[in-house]
Scaffold this motif. Structure first.
Motif: not given
Length: 198
Positions: A14-21, A23-27, A182-186, A188-194
């Motif tokens: 389900x990589x493409x589905x996760x990729x879609x998440x 994308x929805x978060x602006x990546x 929810x994992x995708x959002x988490x 991205x938060x970690x990556x932004x902090x990093x």
């Protein structure tokens, strides 16, 4: 400088589905398989594929992709030959795409064979998507006009999850879409902090 997040996982994870998440978060997302389809329409690649695999795979210069897939996913040497033709062209295509997305903090490079192709070393972070084998098989059978045996053969050609996970920064279990989102959002938060700390 834009950071590249490699997104990978076995067939049916389900990589493409996760990729879609993402994308929805602006990546912005680059799908390597779509890049491969695009470069395989170029005269140069068509000629190389013809020379390597024969004219019978083409009908009026249109590649019969299911026929080619049947050949390469049952023969590791032929798969390696195809990859040696397609991967350099996809790499060039991605580099051009990346140069057009430099205003973004992160981009996704989604590829089923991120590790097998060696492209993982060019990524700043790696996310592996997993799902139980039976769910993966079921997804592929629903999606593609294929057999269970063909799906298992393709799985054998790819790295297993344990091997992928050992080289990944993050893992998303994609058996529950809501939790995966929810994992995708988490992540991205970690990556932004990093990023802000570096």
């Amino acid at each position: 400088m834009t950071k590249v997040i490699g997104l990978t996982g076995g067939i049916g994870s389900g990589k493409t589905t996760i990729a879609g998440f993402f994308k929805q978060n602006g990546v912005p997302v680059y799908i390597a398989d779509d890049g491969a389809k695009k470069v395989m329409q170029s005269a140069e690649i068509i000629n190389e594929v013809k020379l390597t695999f024969g004219e019978s795979l083409f009908d009026n210069d249109v590649l019969n992709r299911p026929k080619l897939a049947e050949i390469v996913f049952n023969n590791a040497d032929k798969l390696a030959k195809l990859n040696s033709i397609v991967h350099p062209a996809v790499k060039r295509d991605f580099e051009l795409w990346l140069s057009q997305h430099q205003e973004y903090e992160f981009v996704i490079y989604e590829s089923a064979i991120l590790f097998e192709s060696g492209r993982y070393i060019e990524c700043d972070y790696i996310v592996t998507v997993t799902a139980p084998i039976e769910i993966r098989i079921e997804r592929v059978l629903k999606r593609d006009n294929t057999t269970r045996e063909n799906v298992l053969n393709r799985m054998k050609m790819q790295w297993d999850d344990e091997k992928r996970i050992s080289l990944s920064n993050f893992v998303i279990n994609n058996s529950n879409l809501k939790i995966a989102e929810e994992d995708v959002v988490k992540i991205l938060k970690i990556l932004k902090i990093t990023q802000n700390q570096s």
